[in-house]
Every structure is written in structure tokens, then in C-alpha cells.
Enzyme design. Structure first.
Site, mmCIF file in Angstrom:
data_model
loop_
_atom_site.group_PDB
_atom_site.id
_atom_site.type_symbol
_atom_site.label_atom_id
_atom_site.label_comp_id
_atom_site.label_asym_id
_atom_site.label_seq_id
_atom_site.Cartn_x
_atom_site.Cartn_y
_atom_site.Cartn_z
ATOM 1 N N SER A 8 1.972 1.826 -15.412
ATOM 2 C CA SER A 8 1.739 2.405 -14.092
ATOM 3 C C SER A 8 1.882 3.927 -14.104
ATOM 4 O O SER A 8 2.726 4.474 -14.827
ATOM 5 C CB SER A 8 2.763 1.823 -13.116
ATOM 6 O OG SER A 8 2.700 2.497 -11.877
ATOM 7 N N TYR A 11 11.716 0.272 -10.587
ATOM 8 C CA TYR A 11 10.406 -0.285 -10.973
ATOM 9 C C TYR A 11 9.789 0.571 -12.073
ATOM 10 O O TYR A 11 9.374 0.057 -13.134
ATOM 11 C CB TYR A 11 9.485 -0.346 -9.748
ATOM 12 C CG TYR A 11 8.032 -0.598 -10.096
ATOM 13 C CD1 TYR A 11 7.640 -1.772 -10.730
ATOM 14 C CD2 TYR A 11 7.047 0.351 -9.797
ATOM 15 C CE1 TYR A 11 6.309 -2.004 -11.064
ATOM 16 C CE2 TYR A 11 5.717 0.129 -10.123
ATOM 17 C CZ TYR A 11 5.357 -1.044 -10.754
ATOM 18 O OH TYR A 11 4.045 -1.269 -11.086
ATOM 19 N N LYS A 43 8.995 -0.225 -16.214
ATOM 20 C CA LYS A 43 7.705 -0.035 -16.911
ATOM 21 C C LYS A 43 7.896 0.893 -18.115
ATOM 22 O O LYS A 43 7.318 0.673 -19.180
ATOM 23 C CB LYS A 43 6.662 0.556 -15.955
ATOM 24 C CG LYS A 43 6.194 -0.408 -14.872
ATOM 25 C CD LYS A 43 5.328 -1.519 -15.448
ATOM 26 C CE LYS A 43 4.900 -2.526 -14.402
ATOM 27 N NZ LYS A 43 4.216 -3.700 -14.938
HETATM 28 P P1 NAD Z 1 0.492 -8.928 -8.006
HETATM 29 O O1 NAD Z 1 1.862 -9.120 -7.495
HETATM 30 O O2 NAD Z 1 -0.651 -9.210 -7.118
HETATM 31 O O3 NAD Z 1 0.304 -9.755 -9.354
HETATM 32 C C1 NAD Z 1 1.378 -10.079 -10.226
HETATM 33 C C2 NAD Z 1 1.288 -11.562 -10.514
HETATM 34 O O4 NAD Z 1 2.359 -11.925 -11.363
HETATM 35 C C3 NAD Z 1 1.389 -12.421 -9.259
HETATM 36 O O5 NAD Z 1 0.389 -13.398 -9.272
HETATM 37 C C4 NAD Z 1 2.785 -13.038 -9.354
HETATM 38 O O6 NAD Z 1 2.857 -14.298 -8.721
HETATM 39 C C5 NAD Z 1 2.958 -13.113 -10.857
HETATM 40 N N1 NAD Z 1 4.359 -13.112 -11.298
HETATM 41 C C6 NAD Z 1 5.370 -12.335 -10.848
HETATM 42 N N2 NAD Z 1 6.493 -12.620 -11.503
HETATM 43 C C7 NAD Z 1 6.192 -13.591 -12.403
HETATM 44 C C8 NAD Z 1 6.926 -14.321 -13.370
HETATM 45 N N3 NAD Z 1 8.247 -14.089 -13.549
HETATM 46 N N4 NAD Z 1 6.303 -15.263 -14.111
HETATM 47 C C9 NAD Z 1 4.982 -15.505 -13.925
HETATM 48 N N5 NAD Z 1 4.230 -14.862 -13.015
HETATM 49 C C10 NAD Z 1 4.820 -13.916 -12.271
HETATM 50 O O7 NAD Z 1 0.407 -7.424 -8.551
HETATM 51 P P2 NAD Z 1 -0.839 -6.596 -9.071
HETATM 52 O O8 NAD Z 1 -1.076 -5.498 -8.117
HETATM 53 O O9 NAD Z 1 -1.932 -7.509 -9.441
HETATM 54 O O10 NAD Z 1 -0.175 -5.942 -10.360
HETATM 55 C C11 NAD Z 1 -0.332 -6.501 -11.657
HETATM 56 C C12 NAD Z 1 0.461 -5.664 -12.645
HETATM 57 O O11 NAD Z 1 0.014 -4.315 -12.573
HETATM 58 C C13 NAD Z 1 1.960 -5.640 -12.373
HETATM 59 O O12 NAD Z 1 2.639 -5.675 -13.613
HETATM 60 C C14 NAD Z 1 2.177 -4.300 -11.688
HETATM 61 O O13 NAD Z 1 3.464 -3.796 -11.918
HETATM 62 C C15 NAD Z 1 1.117 -3.442 -12.351
HETATM 63 N N6 NAD Z 1 0.688 -2.297 -11.517
HETATM 64 C C16 NAD Z 1 0.239 -2.520 -10.244
HETATM 65 C C17 NAD Z 1 -0.129 -1.442 -9.447
HETATM 66 C C18 NAD Z 1 -0.579 -1.642 -8.020
HETATM 67 O O14 NAD Z 1 -0.475 -0.678 -7.240
HETATM 68 N N7 NAD Z 1 -1.091 -2.803 -7.639
HETATM 69 C C19 NAD Z 1 -0.075 -0.136 -9.958
HETATM 70 C C20 NAD Z 1 0.355 0.036 -11.270
HETATM 71 C C21 NAD Z 1 0.739 -1.059 -12.043
HETATM 72 N N1 UFG Z 2 1.107 6.213 3.086
HETATM 73 C C1 UFG Z 2 1.123 6.433 4.451
HETATM 74 N N2 UFG Z 2 1.393 5.367 5.263
HETATM 75 C C2 UFG Z 2 1.630 4.104 4.781
HETATM 76 C C3 UFG Z 2 1.619 3.911 3.378
HETATM 77 C C4 UFG Z 2 1.364 4.990 2.564
HETATM 78 O O1 UFG Z 2 0.927 7.536 4.921
HETATM 79 O O2 UFG Z 2 1.886 3.182 5.571
HETATM 80 C C5 UFG Z 2 0.778 7.346 2.203
HETATM 81 C C6 UFG Z 2 1.857 7.672 1.189
HETATM 82 O O3 UFG Z 2 2.786 8.582 1.734
HETATM 83 C C7 UFG Z 2 1.029 8.256 0.043
HETATM 84 C C8 UFG Z 2 -0.292 7.482 0.119
HETATM 85 O O4 UFG Z 2 -0.352 6.967 1.442
HETATM 86 O O5 UFG Z 2 0.751 9.611 0.293
HETATM 87 C C9 UFG Z 2 -0.367 6.325 -0.878
HETATM 88 O O6 UFG Z 2 0.789 5.513 -0.732
HETATM 89 P P1 UFG Z 2 0.848 4.043 -1.378
HETATM 90 O O7 UFG Z 2 2.139 3.440 -0.958
HETATM 91 O O8 UFG Z 2 -0.397 3.305 -1.083
HETATM 92 O O9 UFG Z 2 0.827 4.340 -2.948
HETATM 93 P P2 UFG Z 2 1.841 5.147 -3.872
HETATM 94 O O10 UFG Z 2 1.031 6.202 -4.562
HETATM 95 O O11 UFG Z 2 3.032 5.581 -3.143
HETATM 96 O O12 UFG Z 2 2.318 4.050 -4.928
HETATM 97 C C10 UFG Z 2 1.460 3.054 -5.464
HETATM 98 C C11 UFG Z 2 2.327 1.845 -5.839
HETATM 99 C C12 UFG Z 2 3.214 2.192 -6.989
HETATM 100 C C13 UFG Z 2 2.361 2.686 -8.131
HETATM 101 C C14 UFG Z 2 1.566 3.893 -7.692
HETATM 102 C C15 UFG Z 2 0.699 4.389 -8.809
HETATM 103 O O13 UFG Z 2 3.102 1.426 -4.749
HETATM 104 O O14 UFG Z 2 3.873 1.043 -7.432
HETATM 105 O O15 UFG Z 2 0.765 3.539 -6.566
HETATM 106 O O16 UFG Z 2 -0.010 3.357 -9.361
HETATM 107 F F1 UFG Z 2 3.152 3.044 -9.156
#
Ligand code: NAD
Ligand code: UFG
Length: 364
Positions: free
Chosen positions: A137, A161, A165
């Protein structure tokens, strides 16, 4: 065509990546405990891809369980070997991802994200499956000094978190035998082929509107919140600060369409399989920043709905601007994003409009 294990394959990014991998002809085993997803998402995959019951039995097998469960992982790998079709690679999405929750439950995050990854690696190693794509991430970069952010920027997690990672990234460098972890692209001395993919802000949905992001409870992130306001599930969006050092005073992020991200996984897998043992570390982002107000306007245009908002205090822990430098992903994978903010809002809205309550209420 390979047999692949997809942990967390029912989740937001996992389900979209499954579509791309199934379209590419791969056969998938999905392991998910559904703690943050629904089996309905996997059913929807079958309809997007027109898989009949016979096809889906062989092309998409689902195991409900936990990635920390070593016996279950053993069973999955052994079963594949008995079928003379061993698992060739793993894409590891399973994990917890809510920043604020991680502050209240750091051990839970280290357990699922770090111990879960360790268990998976142990079983992969035992079965000589040494190709892994890992969901890292952009949160690793904390408050970045340089924007657009290159992969060589310091790793500086600012919450549990992000720390979890960072820990997995270090564990993967050790497993690949890259003791002096200098990032980007390094030869592995242990036979492992690993990609650490640092996602920026994944949003949007499959253009069919059949699968998309379905957060539990009140969304923490901007996009799902905006789309729930547009559909009428929530009243007013809170914009966290209008005094940031940006063009319009609101926070700037690099939003990446989830289908671009899914395609990035396929490219990373192809790159690993097509070359020698290595450790790849790549940003997956667009290189383009959008402010909160720009997102609101684009979503209003795509949906034809108003998104009422009010400016409130800054949210603790936010950075002003995070935007990827995506140059290396293009150099190493030939991959770059193809969809912009308008496509993101169009497809995100199609999903929200067709599924106002997400997957809830529907039984797989
Ligand atoms: P998500 O929560 O939709 O998907 C994660 C999946 O993993 C879910 O289906 C959940 O049920 C499953 N899971 C959780 N814990 C588990 C366990 N112990 N055993 C088996 N399954 C389990 O999240 P996502 O947005 O699809 O993210 C996928 C990956 O990408 C995650 O590792 C997350 O940290 C990473 N990531 C996500 C974002 C984002 O903003 N969505 C950004 C950067 C990195
Ligand atoms: N924001 C608002 N109102 C809201 C939610 C967010 O103004 O209700 C703003 C935040 O302040 C920020 C932007 O919208 O400026 C994006 O915020 P998000 O919460 O959508 O995303 P972040 O960049 O804070 O974080 C997300 C995930 C993290 C991940 C990161 C980079 O939550 O886990 O993107 O991948 F690490």
C-alpha cells in the site's frame, strides 16, 4: 494457463482481479473467510464471465477459511497436487485494511496481515510454490516529502495498518534473499519470484455494475461515501479540511480504477512467470492527482445527482497530497492506467445504482 491461489479473492480488489485472470484463461482457487466480503461477489463473477456450472466447478473453486489456518492451506495445496495441477502462483489480498480500526486493534492487524502472510509463505515454501504477488500500500510512505512519490521514497508508516504492510514487505525481502532491500527490481537468491505492489487509492467498479466496493457500516473512504450520498443512503459528505496547501484547499489523491489495478496484477504475474527469480517493488497508481472537490463534481456529473457536502476540520493522520510516480511499473510491466476520473465515477455509479445496498440481503 496456470492454477492460481487467490487469498481474499471475494474482496473489492480480489474479485475484480479474478475477472481479469479468469478472462485470461487461468483457473482459480479462492480462499476467503468473508470477514469483509460476500460470497455473492463470487457468484456474480460467474455471470459476468458466463461460466456454467461445469466450467465454474473447475475454473473457480472457493474455500471458506482463514489464511492463518495452516492445516487448511496444506489441504488446498495437497488437493491440487493430487489432481496433478499444483498451484503455480499466489496472489495474496487477504488482510485487514481500515486505518482507524488498526489503531484500536494493532495486534489483530499484526496477526491477520503479518502472521497470515508468514503462514502462507511457509506453506508455499513447503510445496515449492515460489511465485507471489502481494498487496502492499501507498500508506507505507506516510507523509511523503516528494510528490509524485517514487518507490525509493522512505518507508515511514504512521499507523499499525501501514506498519503491518511494511513488516510483510521486509519479510518478503528476506524470503527473496534480498538482505540489502534497495527496492524496485532485484535478483532473488532463493528462487522466489515476488512482486510487492503498492496501491494508491483503488476505486470504481467493473463496468457491468455487477461487482464493486461494499464496505461494512459507515464508509471511511471518500469514494464509497460520495456514492452512498448520491444514492440517498447518507445525507451529507464531510470534506476533511479546505485549508490544505493544494489548488482548491482540499486533499489530493491518486485514484486508480479497480480494473486498471486488476490488470496490473495480471501484468505483474506475467512478468514474474516470464523471468528469473526476483523481487519487484512497484507503485500502482495513475500519476494524476484529484482533489476532494474535483471528485465530488465528477461524481455529480456521472450520476446526475447532487452530492451535498460541508467543510469540516482536517482528519487526523491525513496527508495533503499523495500521488504515485508510476514510471517504473510502466518500465517493468508495460502497464499503465487507461481509465480516468470520469470512467471511475461512471462505473462506480453503475455499481451503486444497480446495488443500492451492496451485496446485502442477497444470498449466494
Ligand atoms: P477487502 O476487505 O475488500 O478484501 C480483503 C479480503 O480478504 C476480504 O474478502 C476479506 O473477507 C478477506 N480476509 C480478511 N481477513 C482474512 C483472513 N484472515 N483469512 C482469509 N480471508 C480474509 O479489501 P481490498 O480493498 O480488496 O484490499 C485487498 C488488499 O489490498 C488488502 O490486503 C489491503 O490491505 C490492500 N490494499 C487496499 C487498499 C484499498 O484502499 N482498498 C489500498 C492499498 C492496499
Ligand atoms: N475525505 C473526505 N471525506 C471523507 C473521506 C475522505 O474529505 O468522508 C478526504 C480525505 O481527507 C482525503 C481524501 O478524501 O483527502 C481521500 O481519503 P480516503 O479515506 O478515501 O483515502 P486515504 O488516501 O486517506 O487512504 C486510502 C486507504 C488507505 C490506503 C491509502 C493509499 O484508506 O488504507 O488510501 O492506498 F493506504
Amino acid at each position: 494457463m496456470a492454477r492460481l491461489l487467490i487469498t481474499g479473492g471475494a474482496g473489492f480488489i480480489g474479485s475484480h482481479t479474478c475477472v481479469v485472470l479468469l478472462e485470461a484463461g487461468h483457473n482459480l482457487l479462492v480462499l476467503d473467510n468473508f470477514s469483509n466480503s460476500s460470497p455473492v461477489a463470487l457468484e456474480r463473477l460467474k455471470s459476468i464471465l458466463n461460466l456454467n456450472d461445469r466450467d465454474s466447478a473447475s475454473r473457480l473453486q472457493v474455500f471458506q477459511g482463514d489464511v492463518r489456518d495452516i492445516d487448511l492451506l496444506e489441504k488446498i495445496f495437497e488437493k491440487s497436487e493430487l489432481q496433478s495441477s499444483p498451484i503455480e502462483a499466489v496472489i495474496h489480498f487477504a488482510g485487514l485494511k481500515a486505518v482507524e480500526e488498526s489503531v484500536h486493534d494493532p495486534l489483530g492487524y499484526w496477526d491477520v496481515n503479518v502472521s497470515g502472510s508468514r503462514t502462507l509463505l511457509e506453506v508455499m515454501d513447503k510445496h515449492d510454490c515460489k511465485t507471489l504477488v502481494f498487496s502492499s500500500s501507498a500508506t507505507l510512505y506516510g507523509y511523503p516529502d516528494i510528490v509524485p512519490i517514487p518507490e525509493s521514497a522512505p518507508i515511514n508508516p504512521i499507523n499499525p495498518y501501514g506498519a503491518s504492510k511494511a513488516a510483510v514487505e521486509m519479510m518478503l525481502a528476506d524470503v527473496a534473499g534480498c538482505l540489502k532491500d534497495r527496492g524496485i527490481k532485484q535478483a532473488s537468491t532463493t528462487g522466489w519470484r515476488i512482486a510487492r505492489l503498492r496501491y494508491f487509492n483503488p476505486v470504481g467498479a467493473h463496468p457491468s455494475g455487477c461487482i464493486g466496493e461494499d464496505p461494512n457500516g459507515v464508509p471511511n473512504n471518500l469514494f464509497p461515501y460520495v456514492s452512498q450520498v448520491a444514492i440517498g443512503r447518507r445525507g451529507t459528505l464531510q470534506v476533511f479540511g479546505s485549508d490544505w496547501p493544494t489548488s482548491d484547499g482540499t486533499g489530493i489523491r491518486d485514484y486508480i480504477h479497480v480494473m486498471d489495478l486488476a490488470e496490473g496484477h495480471k501484468c505483474a504475474l506475467d512478468a514474474l512467470v516470464g523471468s528469473g527469480p526476483q523481487l519487484l517493488t512497484l507503485n500502482l497508481g495513475s500519476g494524476v492527482g484529484s482533489s476532494v472537490l474535483e471528485v465530488i463534481r465528477a461524481f455529480e456529473t456521472a450520476s446526475g445527482r447532487e452530492v451535498p457536502y460541508k467543510i469540516v476540520e482536517r482528519r487526523p493522520g491525513d496527508a495533503a497530497i499523495t500521488v504515485a510516480d508510476p514510471t517504473l511499473a510502466y518500465k517493468c510491466l508495460g502497464w499503465r492506467t487507461r481509465r480516468g476520473l470520469n470512467e471511475i465515477c461512471r462505473d462506480g455509479w453503475a455499481w451503486q445504482f444497480a446495488n443500492p445496498n451492496g451485496y446485502k440481503g442477497e444470498v449466494a
